[in-house]
Design a protein around this motif. Sequence first.
Motif, PDB file in Angstrom:
ATOM      1  N   MET A 137       0.847  -1.198   0.000  1.00 30.95           N
ATOM      2  CA  MET A 137       0.000   0.000   0.000  1.00 30.95           C
ATOM      3  C   MET A 137       0.879   1.243   0.000  1.00 30.95           C
ATOM      4  N   PRO A 138       0.565   2.248  -0.845  1.00 31.64           N
ATOM      5  CA  PRO A 138       1.337   3.488  -0.896  1.00 31.64           C
ATOM      6  C   PRO A 138       0.694   4.621  -0.090  1.00 31.64           C
ATOM      7  N   HIS A 139      -0.297   4.303   0.748  1.00 27.54           N
ATOM      8  CA  HIS A 139      -1.004   5.345   1.493  1.00 27.54           C
ATOM      9  C   HIS A 139      -1.089   4.994   2.978  1.00 27.54           C
ATOM     10  N   LEU A 140      -1.161   6.034   3.802  1.00 30.27           N
ATOM     11  CA  LEU A 140      -1.179   5.855   5.248  1.00 30.27           C
ATOM     12  C   LEU A 140      -2.465   5.208   5.742  1.00 30.27           C
ATOM     13  N   TYR A 141      -3.609   5.651   5.225  1.00 30.18           N
ATOM     14  CA  TYR A 141      -4.884   5.187   5.775  1.00 30.18           C
ATOM     15  C   TYR A 141      -5.060   3.667   5.700  1.00 30.18           C
ATOM     16  N   GLU A 181      -2.929   2.105   8.344  1.00 30.73           N
ATOM     17  CA  GLU A 181      -3.544   2.160   9.682  1.00 30.73           C
ATOM     18  C   GLU A 181      -4.600   1.060   9.838  1.00 30.73           C
ATOM     19  N   THR A 182      -5.368   0.838   8.785  1.00 28.05           N
ATOM     20  CA  THR A 182      -6.396  -0.208   8.811  1.00 28.05           C
ATOM     21  C   THR A 182      -5.754  -1.588   8.952  1.00 28.05           C
ATOM     22  N   ILE A 183      -4.710  -1.815   8.151  1.00 28.49           N
ATOM     23  CA  ILE A 183      -3.999  -3.092   8.209  1.00 28.49           C
ATOM     24  C   ILE A 183      -3.409  -3.315   9.596  1.00 28.49           C
ATOM     25  N   THR A 184      -2.870  -2.265  10.198  1.00 31.25           N
ATOM     26  CA  THR A 184      -2.304  -2.362  11.538  1.00 31.25           C
ATOM     27  C   THR A 184      -3.362  -2.790  12.552  1.00 31.25           C
ATOM     28  N   VAL A 230      -1.884 -12.539   6.320  1.00 33.50           N
ATOM     29  CA  VAL A 230      -0.858 -12.367   5.286  1.00 33.50           C
ATOM     30  C   VAL A 230       0.067 -11.204   5.633  1.00 33.50           C
ATOM     31  N   LYS A 231       1.192 -11.129   4.929  1.00 38.07           N
ATOM     32  CA  LYS A 231       2.164 -10.062   5.144  1.00 38.07           C
ATOM     33  C   LYS A 231       1.662  -8.753   4.521  1.00 38.07           C
ATOM     34  N   ALA A 232       2.145  -7.651   5.060  1.00 41.29           N
ATOM     35  CA  ALA A 232       1.740  -6.331   4.566  1.00 41.29           C
ATOM     36  C   ALA A 232       2.980  -5.479   4.324  1.00 41.29           C
TER      37      ALA A 232
END
Length: 264
Positions: free
Chosen positions: A1-5, A8-11, A21-23
Amino acid sequence: MPHLYPAETITHMKKHNMLPVKAVAIGTDYTCIPFWEETNCDYYVIPHEDLVDEYIKRGVPKEKLLPYGIPVRRSFTKHTPKDIARRKCHLDADAPTFLIMSGSMGFGKLAVFAMTLYKQCKNDEHIVIICGNNKKLQSVLTKEFRHCPRVHVLGYTRHVSLYMDACDVIFTKPGGLTSTETLVKGIPTIHTAPIPGCETANSAFFVDRGISYASKYMIEQIRLGMLLMRSHDLQEEMHTAQLREQKSDAAERIVDLLESLSEK
């Protein structure tokens, strides 16, 4: 992902065992943007090794940092000879040519900028202006330069890479992605006034390494563009710096990383 939002969701999902899965996060500015330290991705692909310390100071673990570069479309990693590119773009084969990238919304008072540049051009110098999706700007500029055959006003085009090959000097805002495209393409670059924040950092990063000139003042931007256009030595100096700093294989390295992670 190239974006912060989404990061944050993945976190949040990882924290609650909702993501098996890996992020991987991808930084697309030449600085550590605010709040990356709040996220917990498995890896962070960053634009350059010189940014490692900045990311660490912001709280991102060193072992997660991969300075692969910012990925660009494959077309920007390829080079069309200038004479062929100009023929395909319907430009004068022998005319020194400036390229102005307005971005989708245009930068600053572009009509004033373009006219000021035009008035300082020699009789054999041309200007290409790409207005993107800004149809109002395209209409204004088309009307403004309707009697100026040396100014070529375009709207949205999928051939930006080809126009970069066809032109000699580019004026562009210091956005992370466009700046990387000019870097990988190796076109002499003048950065126009940044939006305060990440673009300021991008511009400073490029100027410090000799891979662009920049100024927040229009007259100085044009003066630098003229200087670069009319000096083969300065163009070669910048091109040498671009070859040193560019990471044209970033996309391939990211794909390799994702494939390796998917196999684990």
